[in-house]
Write an enzyme that holds these catalytic residues in place. Structure first.
Site, PDB file in Angstrom:
ATOM      1  N   GLY A  82       0.692  -1.241   0.119  1.00  0.00           N
ATOM      2  CA  GLY A  82       0.019  -0.226   0.031  1.00  0.00           C
ATOM      3  C   GLY A  82       0.835   1.159  -0.087  1.00  0.00           C
ATOM      4  O   GLY A  82       0.166   2.304  -0.352  1.00  0.00           O
ATOM      5  N   LYS A 103       9.967   1.912   0.484  1.00  0.00           N
ATOM      6  CA  LYS A 103       8.859   1.829   1.256  1.00  0.00           C
ATOM      7  C   LYS A 103       8.484   3.313   1.649  1.00  0.00           C
ATOM      8  O   LYS A 103       9.511   4.108   1.981  1.00  0.00           O
ATOM      9  CB  LYS A 103       9.407   0.898   2.494  1.00  0.00           C
ATOM     10  CG  LYS A 103       8.309   0.757   3.413  1.00  0.00           C
ATOM     11  CD  LYS A 103       8.589  -0.275   4.549  1.00  0.00           C
ATOM     12  CE  LYS A 103       7.642  -0.035   5.653  1.00  0.00           C
ATOM     13  NZ  LYS A 103       8.083  -1.272   6.834  1.00  0.00           N
ATOM     14  N   ASP A 239       1.188 -11.568   6.936  1.00  0.00           N
ATOM     15  CA  ASP A 239       1.544 -10.781   5.731  1.00  0.00           C
ATOM     16  C   ASP A 239       2.952  -9.991   6.025  1.00  0.00           C
ATOM     17  O   ASP A 239       3.598  -9.692   5.455  1.00  0.00           O
ATOM     18  CB  ASP A 239       0.748  -9.680   5.186  1.00  0.00           C
ATOM     19  CG  ASP A 239       0.306  -8.588   6.548  1.00  0.00           C
ATOM     20  OD1 ASP A 239      -0.166  -9.288   7.754  1.00  0.00           O
ATOM     21  OD2 ASP A 239       0.579  -7.398   6.479  1.00  0.00           O
ATOM     22  N   ASN A 240       3.416 -10.432   7.482  1.00  0.00           N
ATOM     23  CA  ASN A 240       4.695  -9.978   7.845  1.00  0.00           C
ATOM     24  C   ASN A 240       5.690 -11.058   8.082  1.00  0.00           C
ATOM     25  O   ASN A 240       6.597 -11.102   8.941  1.00  0.00           O
ATOM     26  CB  ASN A 240       4.441  -8.873   9.186  1.00  0.00           C
ATOM     27  CG  ASN A 240       3.866  -7.586   8.782  1.00  0.00           C
ATOM     28  OD1 ASN A 240       3.880  -7.227   7.466  1.00  0.00           O
ATOM     29  ND2 ASN A 240       3.310  -6.988   9.816  1.00  0.00           N
TER      30      ASN A 240
HETATM   31  P1  AMP Z   1       2.148  -3.529   8.163  1.00  0.00           P
HETATM   32  O1  AMP Z   1       1.061  -3.367   9.312  1.00  0.00           O
HETATM   33  O2  AMP Z   1       2.992  -2.245   8.081  1.00  0.00           O
HETATM   34  O3  AMP Z   1       2.661  -4.710   7.716  1.00  0.00           O
HETATM   35  O4  AMP Z   1       0.781  -3.076   6.814  1.00  0.00           O
HETATM   36  C1  AMP Z   1      -0.147  -3.878   6.867  1.00  0.00           C
HETATM   37  C2  AMP Z   1      -0.805  -3.204   5.392  1.00  0.00           C
HETATM   38  O5  AMP Z   1      -1.271  -1.836   5.299  1.00  0.00           O
HETATM   39  C3  AMP Z   1       0.041  -3.413   3.982  1.00  0.00           C
HETATM   40  O6  AMP Z   1      -1.036  -3.771   3.067  1.00  0.00           O
HETATM   41  C4  AMP Z   1       0.446  -2.255   3.678  1.00  0.00           C
HETATM   42  O7  AMP Z   1       0.989  -1.803   2.685  1.00  0.00           O
HETATM   43  C5  AMP Z   1      -0.519  -1.167   4.525  1.00  0.00           C
HETATM   44  N1  AMP Z   1      -0.184   0.138   4.930  1.00  0.00           N
HETATM   45  C6  AMP Z   1       0.763   0.604   6.075  1.00  0.00           C
HETATM   46  N2  AMP Z   1       0.810   1.679   6.320  1.00  0.00           N
HETATM   47  C7  AMP Z   1       0.172   2.541   5.242  1.00  0.00           C
HETATM   48  C8  AMP Z   1       0.156   3.543   4.532  1.00  0.00           C
HETATM   49  N3  AMP Z   1       0.723   4.759   5.476  1.00  0.00           N
HETATM   50  N4  AMP Z   1      -0.450   3.773   3.432  1.00  0.00           N
HETATM   51  C9  AMP Z   1      -0.851   2.699   2.473  1.00  0.00           C
HETATM   52  N5  AMP Z   1      -0.910   1.446   2.958  1.00  0.00           N
HETATM   53  C10 AMP Z   1      -0.305   1.456   4.232  1.00  0.00           C
HETATM   54 MG    MG Z   2       3.488  -5.458   6.627  1.00  0.00          MG
END
Ligand code: AMP
Ligand code: MG
Length: 469
Positions: A82, A103, A239-240
């Site tokens: 995202g 990122k 997903d992580n």
């Molecule tokens: P994370 O918790 O960082 O692993 O992210 C979980 C999901 O949220 C993933 O699909 C990321 O790409 C999306 N995501 C996290 N932060 C953002 C952001 N600021 N803008 C868009 N998507 C985000």
């Molecule tokens: Mg992630």
């Protein structure tokens, strides 16, 4: 110049979207990992341009990868990059393949409500902690550069500077990537993904069960290493979890100080799902989600496929226990392997409860000479006093030197990380650079750098990390 060779987009159509990163208005290089870029054989001509997305290196084919995932146990059929763009892949001097990803580089169709951006503080945090993990010898994605974009973005605490992290990974294939195709019933694409992942990461594995067993081994080794250094990932969503076995996605992670299995830092983990002591169980839970995705390939008969998968799942905890015992035998400098080792480790852990995890191990070397000073770490030294003689009877001959070479003096302590990031956001990189240098030499001596080796001052214990990166 980077010699790109973009196999993911060549081999896995339908698993990504092509799109360009945002053009940062005023990219400014904040940190560049020269040692890493040299080791990878990269010739970086325009760090600020390339690693902000403002001017892409020749041969880059930016894409956002699709994936799904269980977040805190709840399934999202569509997550995906995202706010990240995979620029492409290149081969290092040893022939190993690496992903180069930005990122914080802008919105994508997977952004949902997010702004597609990253704030400078959390990006520098990932840089510091991933470098610390690498220096500790723990498998991890690597940070190549941080570029401030010149934009101001909005976070809970108000407007903050935006930044992009350039990171390098063995790949960005996640458990959630498999779940994405499994959830859509796209069996052909799922098979292509499995074949691709086997070829890229586990070429010795034949078929889905051997592949799964190899992933279990890699994850068990990884999580056992995390446990060894007191690392709390904080957001072990499916997903992580990278199929490569690397630590990925440094959001609310932090290192535990006083040993307590229930340790949680993340503000959003209210149930303690991803607490320090829960990480092995969550690893198993996530691997079960991967196994579910692989069922169609395990056996054409669904019942038999489930039986075989259950057999593989039953082995996870044994594999993990073996990996963790190996880590602790190393950290305690035990000679060989004996039947009583599991009990020796267990009793050590119960004796050091509440004591600084890192110091309780680092100072074992000194305890060989001066037991009294070691006991000074403990409020109630009875249990550890009883344990030390049992331990001494099991030591390798070179224990004194060995212990200091495997138990770090310096980890990324939360108060130091916070101070370095606060200064960096105010434009002063001196504390960041000093901490980074200390973290790159975790096993070196304490002399002259005692402040990096000591726990947080009183009052800092209730450290909280935030996911709003
Ligand atoms: P994370 O918790 O960082 O692993 O992210 C979980 C999901 O949220 C993933 O699909 C990321 O790409 C999306 N995501 C996290 N932060 C953002 C952001 N600021 N803008 C868009 N998507 C985000
Ligand atoms: Mg992630």
């Amino acid at each position: 110049m980077i010699q790109f060779d973009n196999s993911y987009i060549r081999d896995l159509p339908g698993s990504y979207l092509r799109l360009a990163p945002d053009v940062a208005p005023a990219p400014k290089l904040i940190v560049l990992n020269e040692a890493l870029s040299k080791a990878l054989g990269l010739r970086i001509e325009d760090a600020a341009g390339w690693f902000s997305g403002a001017r892409l290196p020749e041969g880059a084919e930016p894409v956002a990868l699709a994936y799904a995932g269980h977040q805190f146990g709840g399934f999202s059929a569509q997550l995906g990059d995202g706010r990240a763009h995979l620029l492409g892949e290149f081969l290092g001097p040893d022939g190993r393949r690496w992903d180069l990803q930005l990122k914080g580089s802008g919105r994508t169709p997977f952004s949902r409500g997010g702004d597609g951006k990253a704030a400078l503080g959390p990006v520098l945090r990932e840089y510091l902690i991933s470098e610390a993990m690498a220096a500790l010898g723990i498998a991890t994605t690597r940070s190549l550069a941080v570029v401030a974009t010149g934009e101001t973005i909005l976070r809970d605490q108000g407007p903050v500077p935006g930044a992009v992290l350039a990171r390098v990974a063995a790949s960005h294939i996640r458990v959630g990537t498999f779940q994405f195709f499994a959830a859509r019933g796209e069996t052909d694409k799922l098979r292509a993904l499995m074949d691709y992942t086997i070829a890229r990461h586990y070429p010795q594995a034949h078929g889905p069960l051997e592949f799964f067993a190899a992933v279990v081994e890699a994850q068990a080794r990884l999580v056992a290493e995390w446990m060894g250094v007191g690392f709390v990932h904080g957001v072990m969503n499916t997903d992580n979890m990278a199929l490569s076995g690397e630590t990925i996605d440094y959001g609310p992670c932090a290192f535990m100080e006083g040993y307590a299995p229930e340790t949680v830092f993340s503000s959003i983990d209210r149930q303690g799902r991803y607490a320090y002591g829960n990480q092995p169980a969550i690893m198993g839970w996530n691997l079960a989600r991967l196994a579910e995705s692989l069922l169609p390939f395990i056996d054409p008969d669904p019942e038999r496929a489930v039986d075989l998968a259950n057999g593989a799942l039953d082995r996870i905890s044994t594999v993990y226990q073996g990996a963790f015992e190996a880590v602790m035998r190393r950290k305690l400098a035990l000679q060989g392997e004996e039947a009583g080792d599991a009990a020796l480790v267990r009793d050590f852990l119960s004796a050091i409860r509440g004591v600084d995890w890192t110091l309780a191990q680092r100072r074992l070397a000194a305890a060989l000479g001066d037991e009294a000073s070691y006991l000074g770490l403990f409020d109630a030294p009875e249990a550890i006093s009883a344990w030390l003689p049992r331990w001494r009877a099991r030591l390798r001959p070179d224990a004194q030197v060995w212990l200091r070479s495997v138990n770090p003096a310096v980890i990324a302590r939360n108060h130091l990380v916070e101070a370095a990031l606060d200064a960096a956001q105010a434009g002063d990189m001196v504390p960041f650079d000093a901490l980074l240098a200390a973290l790159r030499d975790p096993f070196g001596g304490e002399a002259g750098r005692e402040r990096f080796a000591l726990p947080a001052p009183k009052g800092f214990e209730r450290y909280v990390t935030y996911c709003g990166t």
